[in-house]
Write a protein that holds these residues in place. Structure first.
Motif, PDB file in Angstrom:
ATOM      1  N   GLN A  34      29.433  42.318  45.298  1.00  0.00           N
ATOM      2  CA  GLN A  34      29.270  40.888  45.557  1.00  0.00           C
ATOM      3  C   GLN A  34      29.489  40.576  47.031  1.00  0.00           C
ATOM      4  O   GLN A  34      28.794  39.744  47.605  1.00  0.00           O
ATOM      5  N   LEU A  35      30.437  41.269  47.635  1.00  0.00           N
ATOM      6  CA  LEU A  35      30.720  41.044  49.053  1.00  0.00           C
ATOM      7  C   LEU A  35      29.572  41.546  49.924  1.00  0.00           C
ATOM      8  O   LEU A  35      29.126  40.853  50.839  1.00  0.00           O
ATOM      9  N   ILE A  36      29.075  42.748  49.642  1.00  0.00           N
ATOM     10  CA  ILE A  36      28.023  43.351  50.446  1.00  0.00           C
ATOM     11  C   ILE A  36      26.695  42.613  50.279  1.00  0.00           C
ATOM     12  O   ILE A  36      25.980  42.368  51.250  1.00  0.00           O
ATOM     13  N   MET A  41      31.277  35.441  44.844  1.00  0.00           N
ATOM     14  CA  MET A  41      32.371  35.334  45.784  1.00  0.00           C
ATOM     15  C   MET A  41      33.368  36.466  45.558  1.00  0.00           C
ATOM     16  O   MET A  41      33.810  36.697  44.428  1.00  0.00           O
ATOM     17  N   PHE A  42      33.700  37.200  46.592  1.00  0.00           N
ATOM     18  CA  PHE A  42      34.681  38.269  46.512  1.00  0.00           C
ATOM     19  C   PHE A  42      36.066  37.646  46.390  1.00  0.00           C
ATOM     20  O   PHE A  42      36.459  36.822  47.197  1.00  0.00           O
ATOM     21  N   ASP A  45      41.830  38.096  43.095  1.00  0.00           N
ATOM     22  CA  ASP A  45      42.327  37.680  41.780  1.00  0.00           C
ATOM     23  C   ASP A  45      41.431  38.184  40.660  1.00  0.00           C
ATOM     24  O   ASP A  45      41.913  38.547  39.584  1.00  0.00           O
ATOM     25  N   ASP A  46      40.121  38.207  40.897  1.00  0.00           N
ATOM     26  CA  ASP A  46      39.198  38.717  39.883  1.00  0.00           C
ATOM     27  C   ASP A  46      39.459  40.191  39.588  1.00  0.00           C
ATOM     28  O   ASP A  46      39.391  40.621  38.434  1.00  0.00           O
ATOM     29  N   ILE A  47      39.747  40.966  40.610  1.00  0.00           N
ATOM     30  CA  ILE A  47      40.037  42.389  40.418  1.00  0.00           C
ATOM     31  C   ILE A  47      41.295  42.560  39.573  1.00  0.00           C
ATOM     32  O   ILE A  47      41.323  43.355  38.633  1.00  0.00           O
ATOM     33  N   ILE A  48      42.315  41.779  39.880  1.00  0.00           N
ATOM     34  CA  ILE A  48      43.578  41.880  39.138  1.00  0.00           C
ATOM     35  C   ILE A  48      43.375  41.443  37.686  1.00  0.00           C
ATOM     36  O   ILE A  48      43.795  42.133  36.763  1.00  0.00           O
TER      37      ILE A  48
END
Length: 69
Positions: A34-36, A41-42, A45-48
């Motif tokens: 998503q960032l690249i 939006m990167f 919190d989503d990763i956690i």
């Protein structure tokens, strides 16, 4: 089916640490794309949250498998 349960059934690992690592890697790769690609939006919190959801899915499937034995 929750991704954590699917991966658990397919690969049949029992260690929750491995499951948490796999969930983290999948979530991080999606957020990094998503960032690249500038899509979405990167957010850390989503990763956690996704990693914890993956872990909860694995723990639930472990409990179900223990009760079925």
């Amino acid at each position: 089916m929750v991704l954590g349960e699917y991966i658990k059934c397919y690969y049949a690992f029992t260690n929750w640490k491995i499951g948490l690592f796999i969930g983290f890697c999948i979530s991080f790769s999606i957020e990094f794309m998503q960032l690249i690609l500038c899509r979405g939006m990167f957010d850390v919190d989503d990763i956690i949250h996704n990693s914890l959801g993956f872990l909860i899915g694995i723990l639930i499937s472990n409990r179900i498998m223990l009760k079925c034995k």
